[in-house]
Design an enzyme around this catalytic site. Structure first.
Site, PDB file in Angstrom:
ATOM      1  N   THR A 195       0.859  -1.196   0.000  1.00  0.00           N
ATOM      2  CA  THR A 195       0.000   0.000   0.000  1.00  0.00           C
ATOM      3  C   THR A 195       0.892   1.242   0.000  1.00  0.00           C
ATOM      4  O   THR A 195       1.991   1.206   0.555  1.00  0.00           O
ATOM      5  CB  THR A 195      -0.881  -0.028   1.274  1.00  0.00           C
ATOM      6  OG1 THR A 195      -1.832  -1.078   1.132  1.00  0.00           O
ATOM      7  CG2 THR A 195      -1.614   1.283   1.511  1.00  0.00           C
ATOM      8  N   ARG A 223     -14.847  -6.524  -0.299  1.00  0.00           N
ATOM      9  CA  ARG A 223     -14.135  -6.102   0.912  1.00  0.00           C
ATOM     10  C   ARG A 223     -13.416  -4.753   0.684  1.00  0.00           C
ATOM     11  O   ARG A 223     -12.754  -4.533  -0.314  1.00  0.00           O
ATOM     12  CB  ARG A 223     -13.113  -7.177   1.282  1.00  0.00           C
ATOM     13  CG  ARG A 223     -12.302  -6.886   2.540  1.00  0.00           C
ATOM     14  CD  ARG A 223     -10.975  -6.221   2.242  1.00  0.00           C
ATOM     15  NE  ARG A 223     -10.184  -6.013   3.455  1.00  0.00           N
ATOM     16  CZ  ARG A 223      -9.087  -5.284   3.504  1.00  0.00           C
ATOM     17  NH1 ARG A 223      -8.641  -4.696   2.416  1.00  0.00           N
ATOM     18  NH2 ARG A 223      -8.436  -5.122   4.628  1.00  0.00           N
ATOM     19  N   VAL A 224     -13.562  -3.858   1.641  1.00  0.00           N
ATOM     20  CA  VAL A 224     -12.867  -2.572   1.611  1.00  0.00           C
ATOM     21  C   VAL A 224     -12.074  -2.441   2.906  1.00  0.00           C
ATOM     22  O   VAL A 224     -12.594  -2.721   3.988  1.00  0.00           O
ATOM     23  CB  VAL A 224     -13.858  -1.393   1.482  1.00  0.00           C
ATOM     24  CG1 VAL A 224     -13.126  -0.063   1.545  1.00  0.00           C
ATOM     25  CG2 VAL A 224     -14.648  -1.495   0.171  1.00  0.00           C
ATOM     26  N   GLY A 225     -10.812  -2.037   2.784  1.00  0.00           N
ATOM     27  CA  GLY A 225      -9.960  -1.876   3.963  1.00  0.00           C
ATOM     28  C   GLY A 225     -10.001  -0.465   4.516  1.00  0.00           C
ATOM     29  O   GLY A 225     -10.955   0.285   4.282  1.00  0.00           O
ATOM     30  N   ASP A 226      -8.958  -0.117   5.229  1.00  0.00           N
ATOM     31  CA  ASP A 226      -8.930   1.175   5.920  1.00  0.00           C
ATOM     32  C   ASP A 226      -8.509   2.334   5.031  1.00  0.00           C
ATOM     33  O   ASP A 226      -8.850   3.486   5.320  1.00  0.00           O
ATOM     34  CB  ASP A 226      -7.959   1.102   7.106  1.00  0.00           C
ATOM     35  CG  ASP A 226      -6.543   0.761   6.631  1.00  0.00           C
ATOM     36  OD1 ASP A 226      -6.397  -0.218   5.865  1.00  0.00           O
ATOM     37  OD2 ASP A 226      -5.602   1.476   7.005  1.00  0.00           O
ATOM     38  N   THR A 245      -0.829   1.917   6.806  1.00  0.00           N
ATOM     39  CA  THR A 245      -0.730   0.679   6.040  1.00  0.00           C
ATOM     40  C   THR A 245      -0.707  -0.498   6.998  1.00  0.00           C
ATOM     41  O   THR A 245      -0.057  -0.434   8.044  1.00  0.00           O
ATOM     42  CB  THR A 245       0.525   0.647   5.141  1.00  0.00           C
ATOM     43  OG1 THR A 245       0.674  -0.679   4.615  1.00  0.00           O
ATOM     44  CG2 THR A 245       1.789   1.023   5.908  1.00  0.00           C
ATOM     45  N   GLY A 246      -1.418  -1.557   6.665  1.00  0.00           N
ATOM     46  CA  GLY A 246      -1.441  -2.712   7.556  1.00  0.00           C
ATOM     47  C   GLY A 246      -2.762  -3.449   7.416  1.00  0.00           C
ATOM     48  O   GLY A 246      -3.478  -3.277   6.426  1.00  0.00           O
ATOM     49  N   GLY A 248      -6.150  -3.864   7.458  1.00  0.00           N
ATOM     50  CA  GLY A 248      -7.141  -2.793   7.429  1.00  0.00           C
ATOM     51  C   GLY A 248      -8.272  -2.911   8.428  1.00  0.00           C
ATOM     52  O   GLY A 248      -8.735  -1.907   8.975  1.00  0.00           O
TER      53      GLY A 248
HETATM   54  N1  ASP Z   1      -4.376  -1.418   4.707  1.00  0.00           N
HETATM   55  C1  ASP Z   1      -4.557  -2.113   3.474  1.00  0.00           C
HETATM   56  C2  ASP Z   1      -5.908  -2.780   3.490  1.00  0.00           C
HETATM   57  O1  ASP Z   1      -6.260  -3.362   4.509  1.00  0.00           O
HETATM   58  C3  ASP Z   1      -3.519  -3.143   3.184  1.00  0.00           C
HETATM   59  C4  ASP Z   1      -2.080  -2.764   3.529  1.00  0.00           C
HETATM   60  O2  ASP Z   1      -1.811  -1.627   3.864  1.00  0.00           O
HETATM   61  O3  ASP Z   1      -1.198  -3.636   3.456  1.00  0.00           O
HETATM   62  O4  ASP Z   1      -6.584  -2.769   2.493  1.00  0.00           O
END
Ligand code: ASP
Length: 329
Positions: A195, A223-226, A245-246, A248
C-alpha cells in the site's frame, strides 16, 4: 512572485537562509508495511524500490519547494507510486478472488478537512486522482465501484483496460493464495504488502494526506480496507496528518489515523507519542499489524510500525532526506 513563493524558491536553493525558518515544509511517504522476506528482497529489487520511493519523494518535494499546496504534493507522490509495479496500488496491485484488481484510495486536506475517497474501482489508472476529484468536483466524500467509475467518465477522466494493473508476480500470489485458502493455511503478509501513502506540510503550514491500495490478495465480497476510510487509514487536520498501512480491519476498528491526531489535539500528546501509542500498543493489543507515517504542524515526522519493515522515505524541514525498509534503515 508573492513572498511565500519567493521564500520557497530560496529554500529550494539553500536551506541555510534564515528567511526559510518561518516556512518549513516536510514530506513523508510509505510503500507499505509488513513481513519483508529478506531472501525474496534481492539487492536489485530493494534498490529498484528505493529508487521508486526517491522518485515519488522528488515529485512531492518539487511541489513543496515551489510553494505549492500539500494537497498537490501528496497527490504527486501517490501517482508515481501507483504507476510503479512494485507497490500494491494502481499498477502492481493485488488481485481479488475473481482475479480482478480492485482499488481503494483517499485524500484529505487538513486545512479545510475536505476529503475524497473511492473504493472498489477497476479501471481508474490513478485512484488518488479520482478521490481528489470526488472531493473537489462532487458534493460527496466517498464513491464506490461502478458509480465511482461513472463519475470518473462524467468528469472526463479516461479509464484504462484492467490489464494495465496486472503484474505476473501478483497473479502468481493470487494462485498461491487460493491454494493456501483451500488448504486452510494462513496467507503471508507479503501477499498484500505495498500500500502507498504520503503526508505533507506545505509552506503555508497546511497538511494533507493520501493513501492508495489494492487491498488484500484474494479478497472477496467487495471487501474494503482502511485506506479509503477517512479517519481509519487516511486523515489530515489543521495540526496533524496520517497515512496508514497494515491489516485494514484493525485500522478501521481503532480509527487509527484520526485517533493519532485526536490524541495530539485533545491531550497535547506529541506526534511521536501519539503515533507510537496507537501503532505500538493499541494496534498489537487487538491483534493488528502495520504502521503509519505522520506529520505535525511543525514538520515533525513519525513513522512507527510493528511489522518487520515498512518501505518509507522522508524529507525533513532541514532538507535532510532518506529512505528505509527495516527498523534500522
Ligand atoms: N491497509 C490495506 C488494506 O487493509 C492493506 C495494507 O496496507 O497492506 O486494504
Amino acid at each position: 512572485m508573492n513572498k511565500r513563493v519567493f521564500c520557497a524558491a530560496l529554500c529550494a536553493l539553500t536551506m541555510a537562509l534564515p528567511v526559510c525558518a518561518a516556512t518549513p515544509t516536510a514530506l513523508v511517504i510509505h510503500g507499505g508495511a509488513g513481513t519483508i522476506n529478506r531472501d525474496a528482497l534481492t539487492a536489485e529489487r530493494e534498490q529498484a524500490i528505493r529508487a521508486a520511493l526517491d522518485r515519488a519523494l522528488d515529485a512531492g518535494h518539487a511541489v513543496l519547494a515551489a510553494g505549492g499546496p500539500a494537497l498537490d504534493a501528496v497527490a504527486a507522490v501517490v501517482v508515481v507510486l501507483e504507476d510503479s509495479p512494485y507497490f500494491n496500488a494502481g499498477k502492481g496491485a493485488v488481485f481479488n478472488a475473481e482475479g480482478v484488481n480492485e482499488l481503494d484510495s483517499a485524500i484529505m486536506d487538513g486545512s479545510t478537512q475536505r476529503a475524497g475517497a473511492v473504493a472498489g474501482v477497476h479501471r481508474v489508472r490513478n485512484p488518488v486522482l479520482l478521490a481528489r476529484a470526488v472531493m473537489e468536483q462532487s458534493p460527496h466524500v466517498m464513491l464506490v465501484g461502478d458509480g465511482a467509475e461513472a463519475f470518473a467518465s462524467a468528469i472526463g477522466m479516461a479509464l484504462v483496460e484492467p490489464a494495465w494493473f496486472r503484474t505476473e508476480e501478483r497473479w502468481q500470489q493470487l494462485q498461491d493464495a487460493k491454494a493456501r485458502a483451500s488448504a486452510q493455511v494462513a496467507l503471508p503478509r507479503s501477499y498484500y504488502f505495498g500500500t502507498v501513502g504520503a503526508v505533507a506540510l506545505d509552506s503555508n503550514g497546511h497538511i494533507a494526506a493520501a493513501t492508495s491500495t489494492g487491498g488484500m490478495t484474494n479478497k472477496r465480497w467487495g471487501r474494503v480496507g482502511d485506506a479509503p476510510i477517512i479517519g481509519a487509514g487516511t486523515w489530515a487536520d489543521a495540526g496533524c496528518g496520517v497515512s496508514a498501512t497494515g491489516w485494514g480491519e484493525f485500522f478501521i476498528r481503532l480509527h487509527v489515523a484520526a485517533d493519532i491526531c485526536a490524541r495530539m489535539a485533545y491531550r497535547g500528546d506529541t506526534l511521536t507519542a501519539a503515533a507510537e501509542s496507537v501503532v505500538l500498543q493499541r494496534l498489537p493489543a487487538m491483534g493488528g499489524d502495520g504502521g503509519v507515517i505522520a506529520i505535525d504542524g511543525q514538520g515533525n515526522i513519525a513513522m512507527p510500525f510493528n511489522t518487520a519493515g515498512m518501505y518509507r522515505a522522508w524529507i525533513k524541514p532541514d532538507g535532510s532526506r532518506g529512505t528505509a525498509v527495516y527498523a534500522n534503515p
